[in-house]
Design an enzyme around this catalytic site. Sequence first.
Site, short mmCIF file in Angstrom:
data_model
loop_
_atom_site.label_atom_id
_atom_site.label_comp_id
_atom_site.label_asym_id
_atom_site.label_seq_id
_atom_site.Cartn_x
_atom_site.Cartn_y
_atom_site.Cartn_z
N ASN A 10 0.86 -1.19 0.00
CA ASN A 10 0.00 0.00 0.00
C ASN A 10 0.90 1.24 0.00
O ASN A 10 1.42 1.62 1.03
CB ASN A 10 -0.90 -0.03 1.25
CG ASN A 10 -1.77 1.21 1.35
OD1 ASN A 10 -1.91 1.96 0.39
ND2 ASN A 10 -2.36 1.42 2.52
N LYS A 12 0.09 4.26 -0.47
CA LYS A 12 -0.58 5.49 0.00
C LYS A 12 -0.31 6.63 -0.99
O LYS A 12 -0.35 6.39 -2.19
CB LYS A 12 -0.14 5.82 1.42
CG LYS A 12 -0.33 4.64 2.36
CD LYS A 12 -0.16 4.97 3.80
CE LYS A 12 -0.38 3.69 4.63
NZ LYS A 12 -0.33 3.96 6.08
N HIS A 98 -9.77 1.40 4.23
CA HIS A 98 -8.53 1.65 4.98
C HIS A 98 -8.81 2.69 6.07
O HIS A 98 -9.59 3.62 5.86
CB HIS A 98 -7.43 2.15 4.03
CG HIS A 98 -6.09 2.19 4.69
ND1 HIS A 98 -5.70 3.22 5.51
CD2 HIS A 98 -5.07 1.29 4.70
CE1 HIS A 98 -4.49 2.96 5.98
NE2 HIS A 98 -4.09 1.79 5.50
N GLU A 100 -7.28 5.16 7.06
CA GLU A 100 -7.02 6.56 6.70
C GLU A 100 -8.19 7.12 5.89
O GLU A 100 -8.47 8.33 5.94
CB GLU A 100 -5.69 6.68 5.95
CG GLU A 100 -4.52 6.51 6.92
CD GLU A 100 -3.22 6.04 6.31
OE1 GLU A 100 -3.11 6.00 5.07
OE2 GLU A 100 -2.31 5.70 7.09
N GLU A 168 -6.10 -4.48 10.32
CA GLU A 168 -5.08 -3.46 10.60
C GLU A 168 -5.49 -2.66 11.84
O GLU A 168 -6.26 -1.69 11.72
CB GLU A 168 -4.98 -2.49 9.43
CG GLU A 168 -4.54 -3.10 8.14
CD GLU A 168 -3.88 -2.06 7.25
OE1 GLU A 168 -2.68 -2.17 7.01
OE2 GLU A 168 -4.57 -1.11 6.84
N GLY A 174 1.84 2.82 11.17
CA GLY A 174 2.75 3.97 11.14
C GLY A 174 3.66 4.09 12.35
O GLY A 174 4.16 5.17 12.66
N SER A 216 2.82 -1.51 10.69
CA SER A 216 4.25 -1.50 11.06
C SER A 216 4.95 -2.83 10.79
O SER A 216 5.76 -3.30 11.60
CB SER A 216 4.42 -1.07 12.52
OG SER A 216 3.88 0.22 12.69
P1 PGA Z 1 2.55 0.86 7.75
O1 PGA Z 1 1.12 1.10 7.06
O2 PGA Z 1 3.04 -0.47 7.28
O3 PGA Z 1 3.37 2.00 7.31
O4 PGA Z 1 2.29 0.87 9.26
C1 PGA Z 1 0.22 0.05 6.91
C2 PGA Z 1 -1.08 0.57 6.34
O5 PGA Z 1 -1.54 1.65 6.72
O6 PGA Z 1 -1.68 -0.09 5.47
#
Ligand code: PGA
Length: 253
Positions: A10, A12, A98, A100, A168, A174, A216
């Site tokens: 992903n 982003k 997601h 976000e 998640e 993050g 993460s």
């Molecule tokens: P990250 O993001 O691996 O940077 O923690 C995962 C995600 O938001 O899909």
Amino acid sequence: MANTKLIVANWKMNPETLEEAKAIVGEVSKKSKKFKSAKIVLCPPFIYLSEVERMVSSHKNISLGAQDIFIGEGASHTGEISPEMLKSTGTKYIIVGHSEKRALQDTDEIVHEKLFGALKNNFKVILCVGEKERGDHAGQYHEMKGQLESAFFKLPKNLIKNVIIAYEPVWAIGKSEKEAMKPEELHEMAIFIKKIASDVLGAKYVEKLQILYGGSVTKNNAKEIIEKGNVNGLLVGRESLKTENFLELIAEL
Ligand code: PGA
């Protein structure tokens, strides 16, 4: 190929330029041909989809995914991207729900609509779910039940096979690799997710349901998360943009 892991990158809102995107895809594509244990889904921003597809279309282990989809019909929707447009780029997977996007505007109802819309258009859907916080009172199970029941409400049985759950926990996204979820706790949650899916959709339809973990993940914790966490793959954010690390992560599996 029952043991093949699904690794979803992903990206982003990264990287900033098409040149950088092409550099990542070029490396991943060249060096991942030898990986037999993983299937990779690259999810770049919409604007890079066509170019990424051009680079990976003949690659057996790599598929293209989009990070979102429009829910409605018609074409008078400024700034949106339709299922048809995504199909024309060669996109096979869609990420829906997601955290976000949920934080911006995607309610449980919108996630449900997007899931159905994407499935009706024959995409495979990576449905993201996850609790915001983890306290002492098992509230996370309640939150997860709510998200899953709402997303699956009246889901036609013939579409279930194209759903993949990405669990998640928002508190683990993050962060540092040490703050990723403990595999033992993930194991419990994966069982819980299967149980809810089975209650809502019917046991025989969810036997093959794939569950991914995201939050993460790095090359250092990926293998243990998969092995002890009872999951079929990973949704990788930041580490998927560090090409060497991402390739090492996959090589370890
Ligand atoms: P990250 O993001 O691996 O940077 O923690 C995962 C995600 O938001 O899909």
